[in-house]
Design a protein around this motif. Structure first.
Motif, PDB file in Angstrom:
ATOM      1  N   ASN A 183       0.812  -1.210   0.000  1.00 35.35           N
ATOM      2  CA  ASN A 183       0.000   0.000   0.000  1.00 35.35           C
ATOM      3  C   ASN A 183       0.845   1.260   0.000  1.00 35.35           C
ATOM      4  OD1 ASN A 183      -2.474  -1.169  -0.195  1.00 35.35           O
ATOM      5  ND2 ASN A 183      -2.887  -1.189   1.996  1.00 35.35           N
TER       6      ASN A 183
ATOM      7  N   SER B 290      -6.784  -0.853   1.363  1.00 34.82           N
ATOM      8  CA  SER B 290      -6.052  -0.813   0.099  1.00 34.82           C
ATOM      9  C   SER B 290      -5.833   0.627  -0.337  1.00 34.82           C
ATOM     10  CB  SER B 290      -6.826  -1.573  -0.988  1.00 34.82           C
ATOM     11  OG  SER B 290      -8.110  -1.002  -1.172  1.00 34.82           O
TER      12      SER B 290
ATOM     13  N   ILE C 277      -5.725   5.670   1.489  1.00 33.96           N
ATOM     14  CA  ILE C 277      -6.176   4.292   1.647  1.00 33.96           C
ATOM     15  C   ILE C 277      -7.670   4.280   1.895  1.00 33.96           C
ATOM     16  CG2 ILE C 277      -3.970   3.427   2.498  1.00 33.96           C
ATOM     17  CD1 ILE C 277      -5.219   3.471   5.310  1.00 33.96           C
TER      18      ILE C 277
END
Length: 441
Positions: free
Chosen positions: A108, A384, A392
């Motif tokens: 990420n 994610s 995110i």
């Protein structure tokens, strides 16, 4: 998932763009590649340790007494050295772990390669981050505690040997044995990628020496009843053998609860640091109010275990904080969970410990449908990265509600009706639902 062909690392998160200032501050104090911590942090640890060991005079009915006692001062000094040792040792082991293929890719992060649509390209290509570095903080904790043992019982060296508290020494050694076993088993999990059924059985086996010592030393098996139930059940209930089952299950829960609530830089070490400080403050509070020697001994036991745990975990958290230079791995989750369980069991406040685990309990309950396969569960459930916004967001699992079991459909319906999940219908009749963790909620 890990780097390239060997999935050994955890996926971590990218900080939201709203936290750019915080990220810049973290980067400003981050150690250079392969180097040690900054001078200001080293000086802060030394000053804090020095201040903590300065004894204070306290008047009692029997005259002036010095507190803290000398063994506790030694424990604090050793803990400070353990903190500095962990701070400096971790950077020097980064390359060794990477060469041993104990590393992961921070999926990420924007540095991890994606296609034009923002989808990760396999095999994953990004910065290699060493995995399982929690083994260093765990070993440093054990070294500190081993060095502390002679000082813990120093007051008995001039007394007759028959007066030596062998039961206390046995408890001390059994506690360290259980913690060492979990460090080893956690490292084995990082290397061998054990299945979940093994993760449930291994903590149970590691607690057997501890439970045996607890039984031999005549540990209590009764619990205090809440005031509202006293008219019905009485003031205490003796659970007998069931209490030992409860303590074994407590160790399993503590080790896995921290492991389940993970996936963001600094989260595993950070939550353990918060729990450790909470236990320490609780024990210090109890020491200030309790007068019976047994109760004070129990909480002093917790204090001498928590101080080195907090200092070594602080050093690990420093390296694991965003942007993470190391991953703590399952090794640290097992080590931290077993340390909490050991202290709570031998300190006789296992029920109080659960109060400090309220977020982990909530996360476990929320995760149960996926953990027990009632709803599809992907390998990784952390948030994610949206490559377009740099932030995110939720990660999702995809399934058809009609293909779930009866119980799965009931749970899915309840979660939907209570608005506890985000559901995105798909054209083919399937749905995308956020993964059931608190950091995805």
């Amino acid at each position: 998932t890990g780097a390239g062909q060997k999935p050994t690392g955890d996926r971590k998160d990218q900080m939201p763009s709203a936290n750019v200032a915080a990220a810049a501050a973290a980067a400003a104090v981050a150690p250079a590649e392969g180097g040690g911590p900054p001078i200001w942090l080293t000086a802060a640890v030394i000053c804090a340790t020095s201040a903590a060991v300065v004894p204070s005079a306290k008047y009692s009915g029997q005259g002036i007494k010095i507190w803290p006692p000398a063994p506790l001062c030694v424990n604090v000094i050793l803990s400070g050295l353990g903190c500095l040792g962990t701070l400096f040792v971790i950077p020097h082991f980064r390359e060794k772990f990477i060469k041993a293929r104990l590393y992961g890719i921070d999926l990420n992060k924007t540095t991890t390669k994606r296609d034009k649509d923002g989808v990760l390209i396999r095999p994953y290509n990004g910065i290699k981050v060493p995995e399982a570095m929690g083994v260093i903080s765990g070993m440093m904790f054990l070294v500190v505690m081993f060095l502390y043992i002679p000082f813990a019982f120093a007051s008995h060296y001039t007394k007759p040997k028959e007066d030596f508290p062998h039961n206390k020494l046995t408890e001390f050694v059994a506690a360290l044995l259980s913690i060492a076993c979990m460090c080893f088993l956690g490292f084995a999990d990082n290397v061998l990628d054990l299945r979940w059924r093994h993760k449930l059985l291994l903590p149970s086996a590691a607690t057997l020496p501890l439970l045996m010592v607890y039984w031999v030393n005549g540990g209590v098996t009764f619990v205090t009843v809440p005031n509202i139930l006293i008219p019905i059940l009485g003031r205490v209930i003796n659970l007998g053998f069931l209490y030992y089952i409860y303590m074994g299950m407590l160790a399993v829960f503590c080790t896995n609860a921290i492991n389940i609530l993970a996936g963001v830089n600094g989260l595993e070490a950070g939550q353990s640091l918060v729990i450790g400080v909470s236990i320490l403050l609780n024990s210090l509070l109890q020491l200030s109010r309790l007068t019976n020697p047994a109760g004070r001994e129990n909480h002093m036991f917790a204090v001498v275990f928590m101080i080195p745990f907090i200092t070594t975990t602080f050093s690990l958290t420093y390296h694991n904080w965003y942007p993470s230079r190391v991953f703590v791995g399952d090794t640290f989750c097992y080590f931290a969970g077993m340390t909490f369980a050991v202290v709570a069991i031998l300190g006789h406040f296992s029920k109080t410990l659960l109060l400090f685990f309220i977020p982990q309990i909530a996360n476990f309950l929320y995760s149960c449908p996926q953990l027990f396969k009632l709803i599809p569960c992907p390998r990784h459930r952390m948030p994610s990265l949206d490559s377009k916004t740099g932030k995110i967001g939720m990660s999702y699992c995809e399934f058809k509600p009609s293909e779930l079991s009866t119980l799965g459909r009931i749970i899915y319906g309840v979660l939907t009706k209570l608005h506890m999940v985000k559901v995105i219908p798909q054209k083919d009749g399937s749905v995308k639902m956020n993964n059931l963790t608190l950091i995805n909620w």
